[in-house]
Motif scaffolding. Structure first.
Motif, mmCIF file in Angstrom:
data_model
loop_
_atom_site.group_PDB
_atom_site.id
_atom_site.type_symbol
_atom_site.label_atom_id
_atom_site.label_comp_id
_atom_site.label_asym_id
_atom_site.label_seq_id
_atom_site.Cartn_x
_atom_site.Cartn_y
_atom_site.Cartn_z
ATOM 1 N N ASP A 126 5.619 32.856 17.901
ATOM 2 C CA ASP A 126 4.407 33.509 18.411
ATOM 3 C C ASP A 126 3.151 32.824 17.883
ATOM 4 O OD1 ASP A 126 5.975 35.309 19.781
ATOM 5 O OD2 ASP A 126 5.777 36.913 18.295
ATOM 6 N N GLU A 127 3.174 32.401 16.618
ATOM 7 C CA GLU A 127 2.034 31.701 16.041
ATOM 8 C C GLU A 127 1.773 30.386 16.782
ATOM 9 O OE1 GLU A 127 -0.170 32.201 13.689
ATOM 10 O OE2 GLU A 127 0.502 34.114 12.861
ATOM 11 N N LEU A 128 2.845 29.653 17.060
ATOM 12 C CA LEU A 128 2.701 28.383 17.777
ATOM 13 C C LEU A 128 2.153 28.610 19.177
ATOM 14 C CD1 LEU A 128 6.079 26.664 16.793
ATOM 15 C CD2 LEU A 128 3.849 26.348 15.718
ATOM 16 N N ILE A 129 2.659 29.641 19.839
ATOM 17 C CA ILE A 129 2.223 29.954 21.198
ATOM 18 C C ILE A 129 0.741 30.331 21.225
ATOM 19 C CG2 ILE A 129 2.473 31.670 23.041
ATOM 20 C CD1 ILE A 129 5.520 31.596 22.445
ATOM 21 N N LEU A 130 0.308 31.161 20.288
ATOM 22 C CA LEU A 130 -1.094 31.577 20.236
ATOM 23 C C LEU A 130 -2.012 30.386 19.955
ATOM 24 C CD1 LEU A 130 -0.850 34.974 18.323
ATOM 25 C CD2 LEU A 130 -1.588 34.628 20.690
ATOM 26 N N ALA A 131 -1.580 29.499 19.060
ATOM 27 C CA ALA A 131 -2.385 28.316 18.768
ATOM 28 C C ALA A 131 -2.530 27.446 20.009
ATOM 29 C CB ALA A 131 -1.745 27.524 17.628
ATOM 30 N N CYS A 165 0.750 25.817 31.971
ATOM 31 C CA CYS A 165 1.028 25.980 30.540
ATOM 32 C C CYS A 165 0.414 27.280 30.027
ATOM 33 C CB CYS A 165 0.464 24.794 29.757
ATOM 34 S SG CYS A 165 1.337 23.240 30.029
ATOM 35 N N ARG A 166 -0.822 27.540 30.437
ATOM 36 C CA ARG A 166 -1.470 28.774 29.980
ATOM 37 C C ARG A 166 -0.700 29.994 30.451
ATOM 38 N NH1 ARG A 166 -7.425 30.177 32.094
ATOM 39 N NH2 ARG A 166 -6.238 30.241 34.044
ATOM 40 N N GLU A 167 -0.226 29.959 31.684
ATOM 41 C CA GLU A 167 0.535 31.089 32.213
ATOM 42 C C GLU A 167 1.806 31.320 31.393
ATOM 43 O OE1 GLU A 167 2.762 32.511 36.358
ATOM 44 O OE2 GLU A 167 1.556 30.685 36.313
ATOM 45 N N ALA A 168 2.524 30.226 31.070
ATOM 46 C CA ALA A 168 3.742 30.356 30.272
ATOM 47 C C ALA A 168 3.425 30.914 28.890
ATOM 48 C CB ALA A 168 4.431 28.999 30.150
ATOM 49 N N LEU A 169 2.362 30.422 28.288
ATOM 50 C CA LEU A 169 1.979 30.868 26.952
ATOM 51 C C LEU A 169 1.573 32.339 26.961
ATOM 52 C CD1 LEU A 169 -0.047 27.688 25.945
ATOM 53 C CD2 LEU A 169 2.140 28.405 24.956
ATOM 54 N N GLU A 170 0.874 32.758 27.991
ATOM 55 C CA GLU A 170 0.478 34.168 28.090
ATOM 56 C C GLU A 170 1.696 35.074 28.241
ATOM 57 O OE1 GLU A 170 -3.991 33.775 30.085
ATOM 58 O OE2 GLU A 170 -2.222 33.972 31.386
ATOM 59 N N GLU A 171 2.764 34.527 28.802
ATOM 60 C CA GLU A 171 4.015 35.280 28.951
ATOM 61 C C GLU A 171 4.880 35.202 27.684
ATOM 62 O OE1 GLU A 171 5.762 33.469 32.341
ATOM 63 O OE2 GLU A 171 4.428 34.460 33.787
ATOM 64 N N GLY A 172 4.391 34.476 26.666
ATOM 65 C CA GLY A 172 5.135 34.361 25.418
ATOM 66 C C GLY A 172 6.221 33.309 25.427
ATOM 67 N N ARG A 173 6.120 32.348 26.351
ATOM 68 C CA ARG A 173 7.134 31.290 26.434
ATOM 69 C C ARG A 173 6.613 30.002 25.805
ATOM 70 N NH1 ARG A 173 8.489 29.744 31.913
ATOM 71 N NH2 ARG A 173 6.505 30.656 32.623
#
Length: 369
Positions: A126-131, A165-173
Motif C-alpha cells: 500500500d505504501e508503494l502504491i500511494l507513493a 496506471c493511475r486507475e490501477a493504483l487507485e484500485e490498489g493494484r
C-alpha cells in the motif's frame, strides 16, 4: 550490474541481511543521512564458475554481482515509501527486496506489536502504491499543460498509459501487475514507479521454524505457511526464506565449519546465497562465461540477449567490431575437459550477431579492431 533495493519495517532483519550480504559495516551506515541509501555489492554464487576456475586455474576469478541498497534510517525500517521516491538508489533499482519478519523473539521488539506477515506485506504494498499514485498524478497534471501548448501523438499515448496506471493504483493494484511491455514500458521508465518493479519477498524465519520445517525441503513452502500465497500469485513476485540469526552464526565460522553447520540443519547452501540468486533469477538474468589462463569470468545479461549485445557487456569495441562468437555449452566443456576436445567433437559453434545467448554458454568473441 543488477541493482536491488531492500525495504521492510523496523526489526524485520532487513539491515542485518544487507550487512551480511554486502559486508558493509555499521560504521559506514552511520555516516549517511536519513534519506540516503547505503550501497553494497554481493557476488552471485555459481558452482559452474567454480568448476571452470578449477579447470583453468586462472590468475583472476570474477563472479557476476548484484548491487544492493539499504536506507540508513533510524530503527532500520523503510516504511515510508514516499520518502523512497526521491532516493536515487531506490529509483534506479531493478527490483525491490521486501524483508518480512516471521520470527518470534522477545529480545527484538516488534513495532507492530504482533506477528502478521500478510499484514506487513500488504501494508508495504500500500505504501508503494500511494507513493506511485502521487507520481502519476503529478505527471498527468504536467502532460495536460503540455498538451494545451502542443499536441502530439506520443504525448497523448503517454497520457493514456499514465492514466491507466493511475486507475490501477487507485484500485490498489501494483503496477507490476499491469504487464506493460514494449513502447508503453519505455514511456514509464523515466518515472521509476516503485510498485512497478519486480518484488522479492524474503521471509525471515526463526531457528525453530527452520528446523521444524525440515531444512531445505521446508524452505520452499515457508512463504505460503506465512500466509503470503496471494502475494506470490501476482506477476513479478517471488519469495525466498532465510533465518538471519543463523546467518549471523554462519558468518563467524570457517568455510568448512559453515558447511558442516548447514548440513546439520538440513541445508545445502546459506540463506544469503539463496537471496542473491533469487534476486538474479527474478529479473530474468542469466550468465555466460569467458575463460582462459588470465581470467574466468561470469557476465550478467537479460535472458534473450543477442550475441552482439552480450559482447558489449565486455567492451563496446567488441560489439562494434563483432565478427563471430565461438560458443560451447558449459556441460560439453566440462565433459570433454578442454576446448580443443570440444572442437574435435564438433561442439564449438560459430554464431552470428543475432544468436541468442543461453545460460551457461562459454563464449570467445571474434572482432575486428
Amino acid at each position: 550490474m543488477l541493482r536491488a533495493a531492500l525495504i521492510g519495517f523496523g526489526s524485520s532483519g532487513k539491515s542485518t541481511l544487507f550487512q551480511l550480504m554486502t559486508s558493509v559495516k555499521d560504521s559506514a551506515r552511520a555516516s549517511h543521512g536519513r534519506t540516503e541509501a547505503v550501497i553494497g555489492v554481493s557476488k552471485v554464487p555459481d558452482p559452474r564458475l567454480d568448476r571452470l576456475t578449477a579447470m583453468y586455474n586462472p590468475k583472476k576469478r570474477v563472479p557476476a554481482t548484484v548491487e544492493f541498497s539499504d536506507l540508513a534510517a533510524p530503527g532500520g525500517g523503510t516504511s515510508n515509501a514516499k520518502a523512497l521516491v526521491d532516493v536515487v538508489a531506490y529509483k534506479n533499482a531493478d527490483a525491490l527486496v521486501h524483508v518480512i519478519r516471521t520470527f518470534d523473539d522477545a529480545a527484538v521488539a516488534n513495532p507492530a506489536g504482533s506477528l502478521d506477515p500478510a499484514r506487513d506485506a500488504q501494508a508495504m504494498e500500500d505504501e508503494l502504491i500511494l507513493a506511485d499514485l502521487g507520481v502519476a498524478e503529478r505527471r498527468l497534471e504536467r502532460i495536460d499543460k503540455d498538451l494545451k501548448r502542443n499536441r502530439s501523438a506520443d504525448l497523448e499515448r503517454e497520457r493514456d498509459v499514465v492514466a491507466a496506471c493511475r486507475e490501477a493504483l487507485e484500485e490498489g493494484r501494483p503496477l507490476r501487475a499491469l504487464g506493460l511491455a514494449g513502447e508503453d514500458q519505455k514511456r514509464l521508465r523515466g518515472f521509476q514507479f516503485l510498485s512497478g518493479k519486480p518484488l522479492l519477498i524474503v521471509v525471515n524465519l526463526d531457528e525453530r521454524q527452520l528446523t521444524e520445517d525440515g531444512g531445505t525441503a521446508g524452505l520452499a513452502g515457508a512463504a505460503e505457511r506465512a500466509g503470503l500465497g496471494p502475494f506470490l500469485a501476482r506477476a513479478g513476485t517471488a519469495a525466498v526464506a532465510v533465518c538471519a540469526k543463523i546467518e549471523l552464526e554462519i558468518a563467524q565460522l570457517a568455510p568448512d565449519d559453515a558447511v558442516a553447520f548447514l548440513a546439520d540443519l538440513g541445508l545445502t547452501e546459506s540463506g544469503l546465497d539463496r537471496v542473491i540468486r533469487a534476486s538474479y533469477d527474478l529479473l530474468g538474468y542469466i550468465s555466460f562465461f569467458t575463460v582462459g589462463e588470465d581470467e574466468c569470468r561470469a557476465w550478467s545479461i537479460p535472458r534473450g540477449t543477442p550475441a552482439q549485445l552480450a559482447a558489449s557487456e565486455i567492451h563496446s569495441d567488441i560489439a562494434r567490431g563483432f565478427i563471430r562468437a565461438e560458443v560451447v555449452a558449459y556441460d560439453a566443456l566440462v565433459a570433454r575437459g578442454t576446448m580443443a576436445a570440444c572442437r574435435d567433437h564438433g561442439e564449438v559453434r560459430l554464431e552470428g550477431k543475432e544468436y541468442v545467448v543461453l545460460d551457461g554458454d562459454i563464449i570467445n568473441f571474434r572482432f575486428a579492431t
